[in-house]
Design a protein around this motif. Structure first.
Motif, mmCIF file in Angstrom:
data_model
loop_
_atom_site.group_PDB
_atom_site.id
_atom_site.type_symbol
_atom_site.label_atom_id
_atom_site.label_comp_id
_atom_site.label_asym_id
_atom_site.label_seq_id
_atom_site.Cartn_x
_atom_site.Cartn_y
_atom_site.Cartn_z
ATOM 1 N N SER A 38 -26.820 -8.243 -49.960
ATOM 2 C CA SER A 38 -27.097 -8.216 -51.392
ATOM 3 C C SER A 38 -28.308 -7.321 -51.586
ATOM 4 N N CYS A 39 -28.761 -7.180 -52.825
ATOM 5 C CA CYS A 39 -29.882 -6.271 -53.056
ATOM 6 C C CYS A 39 -31.196 -6.822 -52.516
ATOM 7 N N LEU A 40 -31.329 -8.151 -52.444
ATOM 8 C CA LEU A 40 -32.522 -8.857 -51.966
ATOM 9 C C LEU A 40 -33.745 -8.628 -52.866
ATOM 10 N N GLU A 41 -33.530 -8.049 -54.064
ATOM 11 C CA GLU A 41 -34.659 -7.726 -54.942
ATOM 12 C C GLU A 41 -34.559 -8.346 -56.333
ATOM 13 N N GLU A 75 -30.821 -17.308 -54.107
ATOM 14 C CA GLU A 75 -29.442 -17.452 -54.576
ATOM 15 C C GLU A 75 -28.735 -16.105 -54.440
ATOM 16 N N GLU A 76 -28.717 -15.618 -53.194
ATOM 17 C CA GLU A 76 -28.145 -14.297 -52.930
ATOM 18 C C GLU A 76 -26.676 -14.211 -53.325
ATOM 19 N N ASN A 77 -25.985 -15.348 -53.326
ATOM 20 C CA ASN A 77 -24.574 -15.352 -53.688
ATOM 21 C C ASN A 77 -24.348 -15.065 -55.165
ATOM 22 N N TYR A 78 -25.421 -15.051 -55.956
ATOM 23 C CA TYR A 78 -25.318 -14.686 -57.367
ATOM 24 C C TYR A 78 -26.156 -13.441 -57.666
ATOM 25 N N CYS A 79 -26.260 -12.572 -56.700
ATOM 26 C CA CYS A 79 -27.023 -11.325 -56.834
ATOM 27 C C CYS A 79 -26.601 -10.564 -58.096
ATOM 28 N N SER A 80 -27.585 -10.125 -58.873
ATOM 29 C CA SER A 80 -27.306 -9.433 -60.131
ATOM 30 C C SER A 80 -26.582 -8.115 -59.923
ATOM 31 N N LYS A 81 -26.753 -7.526 -58.760
ATOM 32 C CA LYS A 81 -26.111 -6.244 -58.482
ATOM 33 C C LYS A 81 -24.789 -6.416 -57.747
ATOM 34 N N GLY A 82 -24.381 -7.671 -57.544
ATOM 35 C CA GLY A 82 -23.121 -7.944 -56.862
ATOM 36 C C GLY A 82 -23.312 -8.140 -55.377
ATOM 37 N N ILE A 83 -22.533 -9.033 -54.811
ATOM 38 C CA ILE A 83 -22.648 -9.310 -53.383
ATOM 39 C C ILE A 83 -21.802 -8.332 -52.577
ATOM 40 N N VAL A 84 -22.184 -8.164 -51.324
ATOM 41 C CA VAL A 84 -21.369 -7.405 -50.374
ATOM 42 C C VAL A 84 -20.626 -8.425 -49.522
ATOM 43 N N CYS A 124 -13.907 -6.074 -46.804
ATOM 44 C CA CYS A 124 -13.346 -5.527 -48.042
ATOM 45 C C CYS A 124 -14.430 -5.198 -49.064
ATOM 46 N N ALA A 125 -15.537 -4.670 -48.586
ATOM 47 C CA ALA A 125 -16.625 -4.267 -49.474
ATOM 48 C C ALA A 125 -17.299 -3.041 -48.885
ATOM 49 N N LYS A 126 -18.276 -2.516 -49.618
ATOM 50 C CA LYS A 126 -19.048 -1.380 -49.127
ATOM 51 C C LYS A 126 -20.531 -1.679 -49.236
ATOM 52 N N PHE A 127 -21.255 -1.329 -48.179
ATOM 53 C CA PHE A 127 -22.699 -1.545 -48.168
ATOM 54 C C PHE A 127 -23.369 -0.558 -49.122
ATOM 55 N N SER A 128 -24.375 -1.046 -49.819
ATOM 56 C CA SER A 128 -25.110 -0.174 -50.736
ATOM 57 C C SER A 128 -26.602 -0.138 -50.408
ATOM 58 N N ARG A 129 -27.157 -1.244 -49.935
ATOM 59 C CA ARG A 129 -28.590 -1.289 -49.639
ATOM 60 C C ARG A 129 -28.930 -0.451 -48.422
ATOM 61 N N THR A 130 -28.106 -0.553 -47.390
ATOM 62 C CA THR A 130 -28.236 0.292 -46.197
ATOM 63 C C THR A 130 -26.856 0.849 -45.863
ATOM 64 N N SER A 131 -26.805 1.891 -45.069
ATOM 65 C CA SER A 131 -25.525 2.506 -44.686
ATOM 66 C C SER A 131 -24.634 2.673 -45.898
#
Length: 372
Positions: A104-107, A115-124, A128-135
């Motif tokens: 998740s964004c962790l920010e 509550e990372e499972n409700y991350c405002s930027k969406g969970i990874v 079936c997802a794509k990493f955005s914070r790293t890689s």
């Protein structure tokens, strides 16, 4: 980087298209995300088979269309074989697990509140997802595989008093019901708890709610699982059959909390609400492929001040609490083990509804054990 790390080959059972759920996955080599300083790598020993895996493989939720080939599996337990320099809570040789979320964004506010499972930027998702914070842009791949690589923040040590094969399905299935049971006071403010659907999620809900001290009522469409529900800890079983109104007569306002774990379409939510006492909660954790909520008459909410809500998997903290609770209360998941090589057979059996109540793939080459 050691020679072993350099030469490690990532292979897994890949869903190539929508027909893979029919037992047509292929063992395939794939490229994991680039290893980061806050990542870990696991030798997969166990991976639970979750209903979400099947919905993804078949594209039933519409999430996999552009993501094939896809290695699913998000109830992963294995041995830590590589640790990034920024990781402090795990070391090589530890037994650790990861659930349905791997980043998740962790920010954002939700992440900072744990509550990372409700991350405002969406969970990874773990697959079936794509990493955005790293890689950025790298696909996430799951645990029907020999190795798993991902952010250590979402990877937890497995308590030594839990069989790791039984811990695997708790990483998603277990915590998915544990979190709302805890949130809504099962056994304390919610003394009487109903569980709709005695399946993979439902069996966990009965086990956990009973251990929390609640009186559990199992609610099922047929009598097929009556005895299982009672063995799991249910004090009462209500079988709805084809006449829900008749089945619920005399049980109105008898429950404080209902966990809806079934993913059957067109469930009678109005009727379920009649079972709740004033201020009660009905929490949805199972999602049908159709994904719609049938009409609920507003009066059925207003007249008893009852609430409909949903709950998504669990946070990192929730998973840790779930595992500790299971170990402290000697909770045993009902698990059937399949060798990793038989993943296609296991998926077909799962899709047919044969599971009683969780399947776990065992990678014997990495130390997984076929017997408890």
């Amino acid at each position: 980087m050691s020679t072993t790390q350099t030469q490690r080959k990532f292979e897994g059972w890949a869903a190539m298209d929508e027909n893979s759920v029919k037992g047509q996955m292929k063992w395939t080599e794939y490229e994991p995300k680039e290893f980061a300083d806050d990542d870990v790598e696991l030798e997969v020993q166990y991976c639970g088979i979750c209903g979400s895996d099947l919905h993804t493989m078949s594209n039933g939720w519409g999430s996999a269309k552009d993501m094939y080939p896809q290695v699913v599996g998000h109830e992963i337990v294995g041995k830590v074989v590589r640790v990034g320099k920024d990781v402090k809570h795990l070391k090589e040789g530890d037994v650790a697990g990861v659930g349905a979320q791997c980043d998740s964004c962790l920010e954002c506010d939700s992440c900072k509140k744990g509550e990372e499972n409700y991350c405002s930027k969406g969970i990874v998702g773990t697959y079936c997802a794509k990493f955005s914070r790293t890689s950025s842009g790298s696909k996430s791949y799951g645990g029907y595989a020999n190795f798993w690589r991902g952010p250590a923040h979402f990877t937890l040590p497995i308590p030594s008093n839990i069989d790791p094969a039984e811990a695997a399905p708790m990483m998603c299935g277990g915590v998915t019901v544990f979190a709302p049971l805890k949130q809504y006071g099962a056994g304390t403010t919610a003394k009487d708890v109903g569980v709709v659907g005695i399946g993979g999620l439902g069996h966990f809900a009965v086990l956990f709610a009973t251990a929390m001290g609640a009186n559990v009522t199992a609610i099922s469409h047929s009598h097929k699982k009556d005895e299982d529900a009672k063995k799991l800890g249910a004090k009462k079983v209500i079988v709805t059959g084809d006449d829900v109104k008749a089945a619920f007569k005399g049980h109105e306002r008898s429950l404080d909390l209902i966990i809806v774990s079934s993913n059957a379409p067109n469930m009678p939510f109005d009727a379920y609400l009649s079972l709740l006492r004033p201020h009660g909660h009905l929490v949805i954790v199972g999602v049908a492929e159709e994904g719609s909520l049938p009409n609920v008459h507003p009066f059925n909410l207003i007249m008893s001040n009852v609430h409909i809500s949903g709950s998504l998997i669990g946070s990192v903290k929730d998973i840790a609490e779930c595992l500790k609770f299971a170990g402290d209360h000697n909770i045993k998941a009902w698990v059937k083990r399949y060798p990793m090589k038989d993943a296609n057979e296991a998926v077909v059996s799962m899709k047919a509804g044969d599971a009683r109540y969780r399947y776990v793939l065992v990678n014997e080459e990495h130390g997984g054990k076929m017997n408890a």
